[in-house]
Design a protein around this motif. Structure first.
Motif, PDB file in Angstrom:
ATOM      1  N   ALA A  53       0.833  -1.203   0.000  1.00 60.94           N
ATOM      2  CA  ALA A  53       0.000   0.000   0.000  1.00 60.94           C
ATOM      3  C   ALA A  53       0.868   1.255   0.000  1.00 60.94           C
ATOM      4  N   LEU A  54       1.961   1.221   0.748  1.00 61.06           N
ATOM      5  CA  LEU A  54       2.866   2.372   0.779  1.00 61.06           C
ATOM      6  C   LEU A  54       3.553   2.563  -0.563  1.00 61.06           C
ATOM      7  N   ARG A  55       3.872   1.469  -1.247  1.00 58.00           N
ATOM      8  CA  ARG A  55       4.475   1.597  -2.579  1.00 58.00           C
ATOM      9  C   ARG A  55       3.480   2.208  -3.561  1.00 58.00           C
ATOM     10  N   GLU A  56       2.228   1.742  -3.507  1.00 61.60           N
ATOM     11  CA  GLU A  56       1.203   2.286  -4.387  1.00 61.60           C
ATOM     12  C   GLU A  56       1.004   3.786  -4.127  1.00 61.60           C
ATOM     13  N   ALA A  57       0.892   4.154  -2.869  1.00 63.92           N
ATOM     14  CA  ALA A  57       0.674   5.558  -2.522  1.00 63.92           C
ATOM     15  C   ALA A  57       1.866   6.415  -2.927  1.00 63.92           C
ATOM     16  N   SER A  58       3.076   5.900  -2.721  1.00 60.37           N
ATOM     17  CA  SER A  58       4.277   6.642  -3.081  1.00 60.37           C
ATOM     18  C   SER A  58       4.308   6.945  -4.571  1.00 60.37           C
ATOM     19  N   SER A  59       3.944   5.956  -5.397  1.00 61.78           N
ATOM     20  CA  SER A  59       3.912   6.178  -6.844  1.00 61.78           C
ATOM     21  C   SER A  59       2.931   7.281  -7.205  1.00 61.78           C
ATOM     22  N   ASP A  60       1.748   7.267  -6.567  1.00 57.46           N
ATOM     23  CA  ASP A  60       0.736   8.259  -6.909  1.00 57.46           C
ATOM     24  C   ASP A  60       1.147   9.662  -6.464  1.00 57.46           C
ATOM     25  N   VAL A  61       1.818   9.759  -5.319  1.00 58.08           N
ATOM     26  CA  VAL A  61       2.324  11.059  -4.874  1.00 58.08           C
ATOM     27  C   VAL A  61       3.326  11.594  -5.900  1.00 58.08           C
ATOM     28  N   GLN A  62       4.254  10.744  -6.321  1.00 56.46           N
ATOM     29  CA  GLN A  62       5.257  11.159  -7.293  1.00 56.46           C
ATOM     30  C   GLN A  62       4.634  11.546  -8.636  1.00 56.46           C
ATOM     31  N   GLU A  63       3.519  10.902  -8.991  1.00 53.21           N
ATOM     32  CA  GLU A  63       2.885  11.146 -10.284  1.00 53.21           C
ATOM     33  C   GLU A  63       1.943  12.349 -10.279  1.00 53.21           C
ATOM     34  N   GLY A  64       1.692  12.927  -9.094  1.00 55.59           N
ATOM     35  CA  GLY A  64       0.912  14.158  -9.048  1.00 55.59           C
ATOM     36  C   GLY A  64      -0.462  14.076  -8.435  1.00 55.59           C
ATOM     37  N   ALA A  65      -0.735  13.050  -7.648  1.00 50.17           N
ATOM     38  CA  ALA A  65      -2.043  12.965  -6.981  1.00 50.17           C
ATOM     39  C   ALA A  65      -2.200  14.121  -5.990  1.00 50.17           C
ATOM     40  N   ASP A  66      -3.447  14.552  -5.816  1.00 51.01           N
ATOM     41  CA  ASP A  66      -3.760  15.622  -4.865  1.00 51.01           C
ATOM     42  C   ASP A  66      -4.408  15.096  -3.588  1.00 51.01           C
ATOM     43  N   PHE A  67      -5.023  13.920  -3.668  1.00 46.35           N
ATOM     44  CA  PHE A  67      -5.610  13.229  -2.525  1.00 46.35           C
ATOM     45  C   PHE A  67      -5.197  11.763  -2.637  1.00 46.35           C
ATOM     46  N   LEU A  68      -5.111  11.073  -1.495  1.00 46.45           N
ATOM     47  CA  LEU A  68      -4.863   9.637  -1.475  1.00 46.45           C
ATOM     48  C   LEU A  68      -6.030   8.952  -0.779  1.00 46.45           C
ATOM     49  N   MET A  69      -6.609   7.961  -1.455  1.00 44.70           N
ATOM     50  CA  MET A  69      -7.753   7.259  -0.893  1.00 44.70           C
ATOM     51  C   MET A  69      -7.379   5.844  -0.482  1.00 44.70           C
ATOM     52  N   VAL A  70      -8.003   5.384   0.605  1.00 46.12           N
ATOM     53  CA  VAL A  70      -7.944   3.981   1.012  1.00 46.12           C
ATOM     54  C   VAL A  70      -9.342   3.410   0.884  1.00 46.12           C
ATOM     55  N   LYS A  71      -9.456   2.292   0.166  1.00 44.28           N
ATOM     56  CA  LYS A  71     -10.750   1.653  -0.057  1.00 44.28           C
ATOM     57  C   LYS A  71     -10.570   0.144   0.025  1.00 44.28           C
TER      58      LYS A  71
END
Length: 335
Positions: free
Chosen positions: A235-253
């Motif tokens: 989950a941390l790897r997935e979130a890290s990629s999205d932060v680097q790619e420009g996400a503005d919010f991070l969701m957990v579902k």
């Protein structure tokens, strides 16, 4: 004689004191309310596995939006149920698609309402998967990641053109945030935020939603692109990629069984964290309450407060309207 223990109960002595020192609360400002829009006329059909949640045709949607606005709900998440489906989900990115039409209308009726557009293909494909299906050299079907990205970008841009304030890609293709960010920017939508379904598990808690969205896979499952429920470091790897790619919010579902993941993301990242209180979490409470086994109001408020305590800044929940009524002392159930 000197006391050898601390009297923590002093701060619980009265309701006023408990309220004064309360660390986490829920309010209308925390919620995004999901809405299912569909084709046809005069449609307000209750979803059998989700009591109190409905499919709305566009001519019945205005009343629902007015009610949300009157309650103080500031954001809605749109899911579309189209009348036609095909192998590439073309109605997802059609400028006259159901989500695009609903978005334009909501912006007319309630310009201040934040429209969050779910960006996926599963409701719009005849096979129910979140991407493009191809066959390998052995004739086995699989979801092609990069072909899917092209269609997801088209979907996101069409939703932004219709007036969506936030794009919420839920497909779990690798690189989806980077692709959508680039597509939005190139189309002149640099100001449109991306609420990434950064950590989306292949969960059994989605069952009622798949009835609501008519999005159950027609073969196989989604385990090759949604996450294994046993994994946390991933989950941390997935979130890290999205932060680097420009996400503005991070969701957990989902949220309820994954509060540890919400907490880990909250501790690791400074972006707003979104918890999705998903369909089965909602339906289990409704079923138990209908049987008189639980106090619905107390259980819902405790659960949503727990999500805030875990670190969620925002909660997507089907309970939003009921919770706001409870918080303001209005126990009337409207439908």
């Amino acid at each position: 004689m000197k006391e050898r223990f601390n009297r923590h109960r002093r701060l619980r002595h009265t309701g006023a004191i408990r309220s004064l020192v309360r660390e986490n609360t829920v309010s209308a400002d925390d919620f995004i309310y999901p809405i299912f829009v569909t084709t046809g006329t005069d449609v307000k059909d209750e979803i059998s596995s989700m009591p109190g949640v409905y499919h709305y045709s566009l001519d019945r949607l205005e009343q629902e939006i007015a009610e949300c606005a009157a309650l103080g709900i500031k954001a809605v998440l749109l899911f579309g149920v189209p009348d036609t489906k095909d192998s590439i989900g073309s109605s997802a990115y059609n400028s006259e698609g159901i989500v695009q039409q609903a978005t334009r209308l909501i912006k007319q009726w309630a310009p201040q309402m934040i429209v969050v557009a779910d960006t996926c293909l599963c409701q719009f494909t005849d096979h129910g998967h979140c991407g493009v299906i191809v066959e390998d050299s052995n004739g086995a079907a699989y979801i092609d990641n990069d072909q899917s990205l092209d269609l997801l970008v088209k979907t996101a841009v069409s939703q932004a053109e219709a007036g969506a304030d936030i794009i919420a890609p839920s497909n779990m293709m690798d690189g989806f945030v980077a692709a959508i960010r680039a597509g939005l920017d190139a189309a002149g939508f640099k100001h449109i935020a991306i609420m990434s379904y950064a950590v989306k598990y292949a969960s059994a808690y989605y069952g009622p939603f798949r009835e609501a969205a008519h999005s159950a896979p027609q073969f196989g499952d989604r385990k090759t692109y949604q996450m294994d429920p046993a994994n946390a470091r991933e989950a941390l790897r997935e979130a890290s990629s999205d932060v680097q790619e420009g996400a503005d919010f991070l969701m957990v579902k989902p949220a309820l069984a994954y509060m540890d993941i919400i907490r880990q993301l909250r501790d690791q990242y400074l972006l707003p964290i979104v918890a999705y209180n998903v369909s089965a979490e909602y339906s289990m409470v409704k079923a138990a309450a209908a049987n008189g086994w639980i106090n619905e109001q107390a259980v819902v408020l405790e659960t949503l407060t727990g999500m805030k305590r875990a670190g969620a800044d925002i909660i997507i929940t089907y309970h939003a309207k009921d919770v706001i009524r409870w918080l303001r002392g209005d126990n009337k159930n409207e439908s």
